[in-house]
Design a protein around this motif. Structure first.
Motif, PDB file in Angstrom:
ATOM      1  N   GLU A   1      19.060 -39.991 -25.021  1.00 19.72           N
ATOM      2  CA  GLU A   1      19.293 -38.644 -24.810  1.00 19.72           C
ATOM      3  C   GLU A   1      17.804 -37.988 -25.135  1.00 19.72           C
ATOM      4  O   GLU A   1      17.378 -38.087 -26.166  1.00 19.72           O
ATOM      5  N   ASP A   2      17.545 -37.056 -23.933  1.00 19.30           N
ATOM      6  CA  ASP A   2      16.523 -36.173 -24.160  1.00 19.30           C
ATOM      7  C   ASP A   2      17.217 -34.826 -24.652  1.00 19.30           C
ATOM      8  O   ASP A   2      17.881 -34.409 -24.068  1.00 19.30           O
ATOM      9  N   TYR A   3      16.596 -34.308 -25.876  1.00 16.14           N
ATOM     10  CA  TYR A   3      17.168 -32.962 -26.284  1.00 16.14           C
ATOM     11  C   TYR A   3      16.442 -31.664 -25.986  1.00 16.14           C
ATOM     12  O   TYR A   3      16.704 -30.622 -26.189  1.00 16.14           O
TER      13      TYR A   3
ATOM     14  N   ASN B   1      16.410 -32.324 -19.917  1.00 16.94           N
ATOM     15  CA  ASN B   1      17.281 -33.415 -20.120  1.00 16.94           C
ATOM     16  C   ASN B   1      16.888 -34.632 -19.428  1.00 16.94           C
ATOM     17  O   ASN B   1      17.242 -35.077 -18.240  1.00 16.94           O
TER      18      ASN B   1
ATOM     19  N   ALA C   1      16.559 -37.816 -19.772  1.00 22.02           N
ATOM     20  CA  ALA C   1      16.955 -39.072 -20.726  1.00 22.02           C
ATOM     21  C   ALA C   1      16.150 -40.116 -20.304  1.00 22.02           C
ATOM     22  O   ALA C   1      15.779 -40.522 -19.003  1.00 22.02           O
TER      23      ALA C   1
ATOM     24  N   ASP D   1      26.515 -37.036 -31.253  1.00 21.31           N
ATOM     25  CA  ASP D   1      26.188 -35.642 -31.220  1.00 21.31           C
ATOM     26  C   ASP D   1      27.468 -34.893 -31.756  1.00 21.31           C
ATOM     27  O   ASP D   1      28.640 -34.987 -31.101  1.00 21.31           O
TER      28      ASP D   1
END
Length: 585
Positions: free
Chosen positions: A247-249, A253, A255, A490
């Motif tokens: 995941e990209d936070y 987004n 990812a 998460d």
């Protein structure tokens, strides 16, 4: 004057005395929480300075009510922002395990003001202290009868572990109650603004995990509502399936995908929480899904932590934007020997477009300089007229084979079709070995102060938590989104309060002129106020007027509603400007 006239005078005087008593002495409306209040503001809780010491390995118990007091006598509530300390009522307990100074961060509130106070405890080394170790198994006698085996039950792994080889019990997602963005002068939380001279720090309130796992608070800093990082890969969740999303936070987004035709990079202990280990043979992370955001940039920054897994491998692709079908177009970041224009490069960035090198820059201090099995922080910056490479928060001298410090090139190449972490996707694929953590890409050039703060946060075991004062710009609105993670999943994210950056200078006015229509000041003329040279570096100025007759305000209350304050605390909204009394409501 006759008797009747004197009686009227007495009555008038009595009415005036009663009115004055009512206005200046009757306190009830000003003391009511729902009414007006005196101009005296609520003073925040006060810390009583103390010389605090502790002994290594010895539990300390301290009553916080003896450290803090409230000038108005309000009851104080306490919370902690220190993970290895516990709070029971007002008593905090902690055990220093090293001989270094111990920092205890206390959050104290009187119901209206919140104060964040880091307290340094001087720790005295205890030569007799031995860190606890697991006990060796007890050898059983050969003649002892066998014990029946108990029914196995799952047990959680040590809370600090992010090692993929250790089984962890994860049932319930972690939680966070609140994220607070505060300034170094403690005004951002109560007023939702800060001056350009203040740094901003994120505080995490009521973070918990019912499984007992360590929680990492993943941050996504936002300026004017938009993530400042284009790609934000903290590598906190253990993804081990080929093709699984890492995941990209950021809000974009973007990812990454694990593996993609090669074997998987493996989840490992990182500099901050988790990380990914690349074997140098066929491991990679694919960022191609975010290609449209990443390609075509003339300025940008790449940030990551790296630890070598051997001392011999000297060719390590870290990040690449590629035309996978040719070698004429790429932007690649390496550690070690690239067989390019240098013989002893340790960190290098190569950019080629249309078969022509546009930028080739390196730190030249030995191919194996960072192959020391230790963590190092790297930031590569281009496009700001002063291309830079930072290692562990320090800018290094650069050697240019192509281009110069003012060459603006980052990811603008032809026919982009792949973006990779840990490899180069060319006709003949190339892979890097090592552990990578906290990987971020920015679509702008980071500043020196930003890089130093990122290094400090990461080196302290935290995701980006503090914004240096040099980076706050007048008019910006800052916030931070926080996602708790326990290594397996998460929890629900929370967005902090928004903090507006305001000027350190108050608005000024040079002169006020009151003039009549014709300048004769007769009873038939209007009076008009003229404002001379009202200025403010932040923007337009509203000139609030209070008309006075014979030195006294003609209005008892004067509420222009010019200050934008969102606080619901009594006394925070506005000031009533009159010559009778300055009060807050």
């Amino acid at each position: 004057m006759g008797k009747e006239g004197r009686s009227k005078v007495v009555i008038v005087l009595l009415l005036l005395v009663f009115f004055a008593y009512f206005l200046f002495s009757w306190k009830i409306p000003w003391q009511s929480p729902s009414g007006l209040q005196t101009a005296e503001s609520n003073i925040p809780p006060v810390y009583q300075e103390q010389n605090i010491s502790a002994q290594q390995g010895t539990e300390q118990s301290i009553n916080l009510s003896e450290w803090f007091s409230d000038p108005e006598g309000a009851n104080l509530t306490f919370a902690l922002d220190t993970s290895d300390a516990t709070l029971e009522g007002d008593v905090v307990k902690f055990t220093p395990t090293s001989a270094e100074n111990y920092v205890l961060t206390v959050i104290v509130s009187d119901g209206e003001n919140t104060v964040y106070k880091p307290i340094t405890v001087l720790v005295e080394e205890n030569p007799e202290y031995i860190a606890p170790e697991s006990e060796p198994p007890i050898e059983e006698s050969a003649n002892a009868p066998p014990e029946p085996e108990p029914t196995p039950e799952p047990e959680p792994a040590p809370a600090s572990s992010r090692d993929s080889s250790v089984e962890r019990t994860i049932f319930v997602a972690p939680t966070i109650g609140q994220a607070l963005l505060n300034s170094s002068d403690n005004t951002a939380v109560s007023q939702n603004n800060a001056t350009v001279s203040q740094e901003l720090t994120a505080f995490f309130v009521n973070v918990a995990d019912s499984d007992g796992n360590t929680v990492q608070n993943i941050t996504d800093w936002r300026r004017n509502g938009t993530s400042i990082a284009l790609v934000n890969l903290p590598f906190e969740t253990n993804i081990s399936t080929a093709g699984g999303a890492v995941e990209d936070y950021s809000q974009f987004n973007l990812a990454a995908t694990l593996g993609v035709g090669a074997s998987n990079a493996t989840f490992a202990e990182g500099k901050v929480g988790g990380a990914y280990r690349f074997d140098g043979t066929d491991d990679q992370l694919n960022l191609t899904a975010g290609m449209s955001y990443i390609e075509g940039l003339n300025a940008g920054s790449i940030e990551f932590w790296y630890k070598s897994i051997d001392t011999t491998t000297t060719y390590i692709p870290i990040y690449s934007v590629n035309d996978k079908d040719a070698t004429t177009d790429f932007a690649s970041l390496f550690l070690g020997d690239t067989s390019a224009s240098w013989t002893n490069e340790s960190v290098s960035f190569l950019h080629r477009r249309g078969g022509t090198g546009r930028l080739e820059v390196a730190v030249v201090n030995g191919n194996a300089y960072y192959k020391d099995l230790a963590w190092h922080h790297f930031v590569i910056i281009t496009g700001n007229g002063n291309n830079s490479i930072f290692v562990d928060g320090v800018p290094h001298n650069l050697s240019y084979a192509v281009g110069s410090a003012t060459t603006n090139e980052f990811s603008d190449i032809n026919n982009v079709d792949t973006v990779m972490v840990g490899s180069r996707d060319l006709p003949s694929d190339e892979f890097g070995a090592g552990v990578i953590d906290e990987f971020r890409v920015y679509n702008r050039s980071l500043t020196h102060h930003e890089v130093v703060q990122l290094y400090r946060d990461g080196n302290g075991g935290n995701h980006s938590r503090t914004l240096a004062s040099q980076e706050v710009v007048l008019g910006d609105v800052w916030s931070v989104n926080v996602t708790p993670n326990d290594g397996g999943q998460d929890g629900a994210s929370v967005l902090s309060n928004s903090v507006v950056i305001v000027s350190t200078l108050l608005p000024t006015i040079a002169q006020v002129i009151l003039n009549s229509t014709s300048g004769n000041n007769t009873v038939s003329e209007n009076l008009t106020v003229y404002i001379i040279n009202a200025t403010d570096s932040f923007g337009p100025v509203q000139n609030i007027t209070d008309w006075r007759r014979n030195g006294t305000s003609i209005s008892v209350l004067n509420m222009p509603f010019e200050t934008n304050t969102t606080s619901t605390v009594s006394g925070a909204i506005l000031r009533v400007w009159t010559s009778w009394r300055g009060v807050y409501v």
